[in-house]
Motif scaffolding. Structure first.
Motif, PDB file in Angstrom:
ATOM      1  N   ASN A   1     -25.169  39.637  37.716  1.00 44.51           N
ATOM      2  CA  ASN A   1     -25.716  39.393  36.379  1.00 44.51           C
ATOM      3  C   ASN A   1     -24.606  39.258  35.348  1.00 44.51           C
ATOM      4  O   ASN A   1     -24.649  38.396  34.470  1.00 44.51           O
ATOM      5  CB  ASN A   1     -26.641  40.543  35.963  1.00 44.51           C
ATOM      6  N   THR A   2     -23.618  40.124  35.439  1.00 46.87           N
ATOM      7  CA  THR A   2     -22.542  40.170  34.446  1.00 46.87           C
ATOM      8  C   THR A   2     -21.556  39.024  34.600  1.00 46.87           C
ATOM      9  O   THR A   2     -21.244  38.316  33.634  1.00 46.87           O
ATOM     10  CB  THR A   2     -21.787  41.509  34.555  1.00 46.87           C
ATOM     11  N   LEU A   3     -21.063  38.810  35.800  1.00 44.82           N
ATOM     12  CA  LEU A   3     -20.006  37.829  35.995  1.00 44.82           C
ATOM     13  C   LEU A   3     -20.524  36.401  35.913  1.00 44.82           C
ATOM     14  O   LEU A   3     -19.833  35.514  35.406  1.00 44.82           O
ATOM     15  CB  LEU A   3     -19.304  38.075  37.328  1.00 44.82           C
ATOM     16  N   ARG A   4     -21.736  36.166  36.371  1.00 43.55           N
ATOM     17  CA  ARG A   4     -22.287  34.816  36.230  1.00 43.55           C
ATOM     18  C   ARG A   4     -22.557  34.495  34.756  1.00 43.55           C
ATOM     19  O   ARG A   4     -22.490  33.333  34.353  1.00 43.55           O
ATOM     20  CB  ARG A   4     -23.552  34.672  37.069  1.00 43.55           C
ATOM     21  N   SER A   5     -22.842  35.518  33.963  1.00 42.59           N
ATOM     22  CA  SER A   5     -23.001  35.293  32.527  1.00 42.59           C
ATOM     23  C   SER A   5     -21.678  34.878  31.898  1.00 42.59           C
ATOM     24  O   SER A   5     -21.642  34.044  30.984  1.00 42.59           O
ATOM     25  CB  SER A   5     -23.530  36.564  31.855  1.00 42.59           C
ATOM     26  N   ALA A   6     -20.584  35.442  32.375  1.00 39.49           N
ATOM     27  CA  ALA A   6     -19.262  35.041  31.893  1.00 39.49           C
ATOM     28  C   ALA A   6     -18.983  33.583  32.235  1.00 39.49           C
ATOM     29  O   ALA A   6     -18.472  32.817  31.406  1.00 39.49           O
ATOM     30  CB  ALA A   6     -18.188  35.946  32.499  1.00 39.49           C
ATOM     31  N   VAL A   7     -19.323  33.189  33.443  1.00 44.25           N
ATOM     32  CA  VAL A   7     -19.141  31.789  33.847  1.00 44.25           C
ATOM     33  C   VAL A   7     -20.001  30.874  32.983  1.00 44.25           C
ATOM     34  O   VAL A   7     -19.566  29.783  32.580  1.00 44.25           O
ATOM     35  CB  VAL A   7     -19.477  31.619  35.340  1.00 44.25           C
ATOM     36  N   ALA A   8     -21.217  31.312  32.680  1.00 44.03           N
ATOM     37  CA  ALA A   8     -22.107  30.509  31.843  1.00 44.03           C
ATOM     38  C   ALA A   8     -21.487  30.252  30.476  1.00 44.03           C
ATOM     39  O   ALA A   8     -21.581  29.145  29.926  1.00 44.03           O
ATOM     40  CB  ALA A   8     -23.457  31.201  31.687  1.00 44.03           C
ATOM     41  N   GLY A   9     -20.841  31.264  29.905  1.00 44.31           N
ATOM     42  CA  GLY A   9     -20.180  31.087  28.624  1.00 44.31           C
ATOM     43  C   GLY A   9     -19.070  30.063  28.711  1.00 44.31           C
ATOM     44  O   GLY A   9     -18.876  29.250  27.793  1.00 44.31           O
ATOM     45  N   TYR A  10     -18.337  30.064  29.825  1.00 40.09           N
ATOM     46  CA  TYR A  10     -17.249  29.101  29.988  1.00 40.09           C
ATOM     47  C   TYR A  10     -17.789  27.687  30.172  1.00 40.09           C
ATOM     48  O   TYR A  10     -17.272  26.734  29.562  1.00 40.09           O
ATOM     49  CB  TYR A  10     -16.367  29.474  31.179  1.00 40.09           C
ATOM     50  N   VAL A  11     -18.808  27.537  30.991  1.00 38.06           N
ATOM     51  CA  VAL A  11     -19.367  26.202  31.245  1.00 38.06           C
ATOM     52  C   VAL A  11     -19.908  25.587  29.954  1.00 38.06           C
ATOM     53  O   VAL A  11     -19.709  24.398  29.678  1.00 38.06           O
ATOM     54  CB  VAL A  11     -20.459  26.265  32.328  1.00 38.06           C
ATOM     55  N   LYS A  12     -20.590  26.405  29.146  1.00 30.19           N
ATOM     56  CA  LYS A  12     -21.109  25.911  27.873  1.00 30.19           C
ATOM     57  C   LYS A  12     -19.976  25.479  26.952  1.00 30.19           C
ATOM     58  O   LYS A  12     -20.041  24.421  26.314  1.00 30.19           O
ATOM     59  CB  LYS A  12     -21.952  26.996  27.205  1.00 30.19           C
TER      60      LYS A  12
END
Length: 262
Positions: free
Chosen positions: A156-167
């Motif tokens: 949950n936490t690390l994929r959210s970090a990736v989501a911020g980068y992709v955006k």
């Protein structure tokens, strides 16, 4: 509909099984030459054979996201390609874990692979795509970044970090013809989902079949998704037809997430 993928080159991470394999098979079926990436060369060779038997073409490249040298080798390989039109970024998933109580060294190890490692590879592809004036970056995430999944704190936490980068990346790359999107799977019939059901059954003291039935009952569609259904969404986002979709998160979850806006 012509998806414009014939003759293009797609690099698919985590392509030995599950969502990555499903995405690779669909891209190959649409005429893309697929570079299959994962840790196990023997398993990748089997996927390559399956693609070739279906009339497609594929190559194999090994990479272990937990190994910095292996990641660097994949980045060098991407840089050496004559072209890369599509990158399917897929880091796999960490072991289940409850919060609090996860040791800091576990966070550090998983962050290095799932976030930093994935970003390194995405960046290598993005640079080449920007120079070419075309590209599709599709990152496989998780519905847990919209609605946290119990017992999957690390994911949950690390994929959210990736989501911020992709955006963030999507805004920088859009003027150059490169789109950056995420696809968020719910319960898709994969080995990881089967492992989660098995763990749930053990924790609750019930059978795997009961755990699966309880999980499926929470999904409006009433069932788990099929890998090819997920792969079809990835393939559309990789297409020329999806040129005006960027910075988006597309859920493939049978309606399981109740949120309206995300």
């Amino acid at each position: 509909m012509d998806l414009g993928l014939n003759g293009r080159t797609a690099v698919v991470m985590g392509a030995s099984q599950g969502l990555g394999k499903a995405s690779a098979l669909q891209l190959a079926a649409e005429g893309a030459h697929v570079v299959l990436v994962a840790r196990n060369p023997e398993t990748l060779a089997n996927v390559k054979s399956e693609i070739e038997q279906g009339g497609g073409t594929a190559d194999v490249q090994t990479c272990d996201l937990f190994d910095t040298n292996s990641r660097a080798a994949l980045c060098e390989f991407i840089n050496s390609l004559p072209r890369i039109d599509v990158l399917v970024g897929n880091s796999g998933g960490p072991a289940p874990g409850m919060a609090p109580g996860i040791q800091s060294e576990v966070w550090t190890k998983e962050f290095d692979a799932m976030v930093l490692g994935l970003i390194e590879i995405i960046d290598s592809a993005a640079v080449k795509m920007k120079a070419a004036g075309f590209g599709r970056i599709v990152v496989i995430g998780s519905s847990g970044i919209v609605q946290p999944i119990p017992k999957l704190a690390i994911s949950n936490t690390l994929r959210s970090a990736v989501a911020g980068y992709v955006k963030t990346l999507s805004e920088q790359m859009a003027p150059h013809g490169v789109t950056c999107n995420m696809v968020l799977p719910g319960r898709i019939e994969t080995p990881r989902t089967q492992a989660i059901d098995k763990g749930t059954a053990a924790n609750l003291g019930i059978s795997v079949e009961e755990a699966r039935a309880q999980s499926a009952a929470t999904i409006p569609a009433g069932r788990y998704g099929r890998p090819e259904e997920f792969g079809s969404v990835v393939t559309f986002l990789a297409s020329t037809q999806a040129a005006y979709i960027t910075g988006s998160q597309v859920r493939v979850d049978g309606g399981a997430i109740k949120s309206i806006n995300a």
